[in-house]
Design an enzyme around this catalytic site. Structure first.
Site, mmCIF file in Angstrom:
data_model
loop_
_atom_site.group_PDB
_atom_site.id
_atom_site.type_symbol
_atom_site.label_atom_id
_atom_site.label_comp_id
_atom_site.label_asym_id
_atom_site.label_seq_id
_atom_site.Cartn_x
_atom_site.Cartn_y
_atom_site.Cartn_z
ATOM 1 N N LYS A 112 1.297 4.020 7.181
ATOM 2 C CA LYS A 112 0.517 4.886 6.278
ATOM 3 C C LYS A 112 0.967 6.329 6.452
ATOM 4 C CE LYS A 112 -2.696 1.886 4.799
ATOM 5 N NZ LYS A 112 -1.871 0.760 5.132
ATOM 6 N N SER B 168 0.800 -1.216 0.000
ATOM 7 C CA SER B 168 0.000 0.000 0.000
ATOM 8 C C SER B 168 0.839 1.275 0.000
ATOM 9 C CB SER B 168 -0.962 0.003 1.187
ATOM 10 O OG SER B 168 -0.294 0.414 2.342
#
Ligand SMILES: C[S@@+](CC[C@H](N)C(=O)[O-])C[C@H]1O[C@@H](n2cnc3c(N)ncnc32)[C@H](O)[C@@H]1O
Length: 621
Positions: free
Chosen positions: A157, A119
């Protein structure tokens, strides 16, 4: 940080130097550690150089010397972290990594985590990498953090605060952000360590004759690719300069003569000049010749600026009735009348520049101006006209576009002029690489090149991309010849039938599969490979025995059949008298390729765009 293997290589170099007074060669390092190739040995050397453990001395293998030990720090690897869906945070300190303090700064406590998932790929963080994290419980907007959510789920993230909530943003356009009212920050990423070694040495255990090695260190994601004269003109499928340089540094040495047999706009030639190699470049697209010459001919930037400024003065004074409109076919379809007048004025002023090398250099900015002010979609490599409202509103500032490009190009030349090796030369040949181009047999020390991915009609139409510029800058005696270039390039003319004597099982298999669906397409593919085989023979003729030939190639899809061009080249080349030493796979982060191609010729039917390419390393027997 140094991995175990890097520490071993460093120790070997130190001991070797102490014994012999000079460093081991790349080949000695390769043999000592049973590495697959010298490029892997070069990889270890560059890592040690980047980390500051070895001096950078023009990358001469025997010139590396160890530097005084830097202050290092041992950091625990605490476990794995999900760059995909959050996973339960595991903290089992089992391993450590050693890193120099310079790499992470002197402040704070650190730990490391292995990354799982994809991701964060747009931030250059890949599955299997190690991230070094500085412990802290706060972070600024946009920082990449280790975040714990829902009690004990850790994820990696980018963190944003928005409307009283937290947004955990993946760096992968296919994934959605995660929103939470509460997020516990466990630290901020300060360094990414690419996990290469396992990929470098393990290869693939497939039942193939050749083995592809995935090596992220060739991606150069996010690195500057437009330095020096590299950015003076767009060209399809340009080399990433870092790839060209690394191949040249690994497989040739200062003072050698190298060749790029499909030199295109000349990226490898620019790099070769910067690191002191003499170079030949060959291409069959006349615009490529103009670009490659301009990119590799050093010009004093002061002289260049003076000529540029007086050219701007002259353009202002040219009256509409003093210009000559070029007479090529369809000019009014591709250019508005106003634009033709401005371009013609620029061209007239340009032709009055007395120094031919300066004129040729400024012509490159003119060529870009032609592309940008034409009625074509500039994002495409094929000639496609804009339509309707967009065409109506199209009102380019021709002189403004020229100034922007010319000034950027002059700045690039100033850097190139400063750093280009004064004693090296570059010669560009307009010719067909499948034929003898008068380069002497056994005279070249290294060939570094990237052939087209396939025939021009269904992959990149180099001729079509170049056509309008070529017509404006008079590279053809008859400007209407510009439309014929693609037919002359590799695979430009389909074969009459599918009978051939090329010795490649992989090619045979691909042709059979494609022919079952579409015989005409199979003939295109055969024609391309017949031409490529002739180029391999010529490369073999000019290269010195024992020297390297590196080809950066793409394995394209035709009719949903993946053609293993890398394996085909390896097979064909081994018949001619090369040995295939390596096939390295790299991601293509920035290569300009057609965004959508529909080689099936069915509207809406798309075949995937290439995002990986192979570097085939051959050695002449
Ligand atoms: C992938 S591009 C090379 C791009 C180049 N590496 C650069 O950085 O600009 C392939 C080049 O091969 C050239 N080409 C195709 N067929 C050729 C042939 N038979 N002889 C010489 N050049 C050819 C094309 O004109 C094109 O410029």
């Amino acid at each position: 940080m140094l991995t175990k293997k890097q520490v071993q290589v460093l120790d070997f170099i130190k001991t070797y130097r102490a014994k012999n007074d000079y460093a081991p060669s790349l080949d000695e390092i390769r043999r000592k550690f049973k590495l697959a190739s010298v490029s892997t040995a070069h990889y270890y050397i560059s890592k040690l150089q980047d980390a500051g453990f070895l001096n950078k001395e023009h990358n001469q293998p025997r010139a590396v010397s160890t530097v005084k030990a830097k202050q290092t720090i041992e950091i625990p690897i605490l476990g794995a972290i999900a760059a995909g869906q959050p996973i339960e945070a595991i903290e089992i300190p089992d391993e450590t990594i050693t890193i120099t303090k310079d790499e992470i700064g002197q402040q704070g406590k650190h730990y490391a985590l292995r990354v799982q998932g994809s991701s964060m790929i747009d931030e250059g963080i890949f599955d299997g990498d190690i991230v070094v994290v500085r412990k802290q419980d706060v972070a600024e907007n946009g920082q990449t953090v280790v975040a714990v959510i829902d009690d004990n789920e850790a994820t990696l993230k980018k963190l944003y605060r928005e409307n009283g909530k937290f947004r955990l943003q993946p760096a992968n356009p296919t994934l959605f952000p995660i929103y939470r009212d509460e997020v516990e920050v466990r630290g901020v990423v300060v360094k990414i360590i690419r996990n290469l070694e396992s990929q470098l040495d393990q290869g693939q255990s497939r039942d193939e004759k050749y083995v592809r090695k995935i090596d992220y260190s060739w991606d150069y994601r996010g690195e500057k690719t437009k330095s020096y004269t590299h950015g003076i003109h767009t060209y399809p499928a340009m080399f990433i300069p870092q790839v060209g340089r690394r191949l040249l540094e690994t497989y040739s040495k200062e003072g050698d003569t190298i060749c790029d047999i499909f030199c295109g706009s000349g990226s490898a030639l620019v790099e070769s000049r910067l690191i002191g190699r003499n170079a030949y470049g060959i291409d069959l697209n006349p615009l490529a010749i103009v670009l490659a010459k301009a990119k590799t001919t050093p010009i004093n930037p002061q002289k260049l600026t003076k000529e540029y400024l007086s050219l701007l003065d002259r353009v202002e004074k040219i009256k509409d009735n003093e210009i000559k409109r070029p007479g090529f076919k369809n000019i009014d379809f591709w250019f508005k009348d106003k634009v033709i007048v401005k371009l013609a004025k620029l061209k007239k002023a340009m032709r009055e520049v007395k120094d031919k090398t300066i004129q040729d250099f400024l012509m490159v900015a003119f060529s870009e101006t032609v592309r940008y002010s034409s009625n074509t979609k500039t994002g495409e490599f094929k000639l496609v006209r804009v339509k309707g409202d967009k065409l109506e509103k199209h009102d380019p500032d021709v002189i403004g576009i020229f100034r922007k490009h010319a000034e950027k190009n002059i700045a690039g030349m100033a850097d190139f002029y400063k750093d280009a090796e004064k004693n090296s030369w570059t010669r560009i040949i307009y010719g067909d690489s499948s034929k003898d181009n008068e380069i002497k047999a056994n005279s070249i020390d290294c060939i570094v090149t990237s052939p087209p991915y396939g025939d021009s009609r269904t992959t990149v139409a180099y001729g079509q991309f170049s056509r309008l510029s070529a017509q404006w800058i008079d590279v053809f005696e008859d400007s209407n010849d510009a439309s014929g270039v693609d037919n002359d390039l590799l695979g430009g003319r389909a074969t009459k039938n599918l009978i051939h004597t090329l010795s490649s099982g992989y090619l045979k298999e691909s042709l059979e599969k494609i022919a079952k669906q579409d015989e005409a397409r199979a003939k295109d593919v055969l024609s391309f490979n017949l031409g490529l085989n002739e180029c391999l023979k010529q490369a073999h003729r000019i290269l010195k025995p024992g020297k390297y030939f590196c080809l950066v190639v793409g394995n394209r899809l035709v009719k949903q059949v993946r053609i293993p061009t890398d394996f085909i080249i390896a097979e064909l080349a081994e018949k001619i008298g090369f040995t295939c030493e390596d096939i390295i796979v790299r991601n293509i982060p920035g290569k300009r390729m057609p965004i959508k191609n529909s080689p099936t010729n069915i509207v809406g039917a798309l075949e995937e765009t290439m995002n990986k390419e192979s570097i085939v390393v051959l050695r002449k027997n």
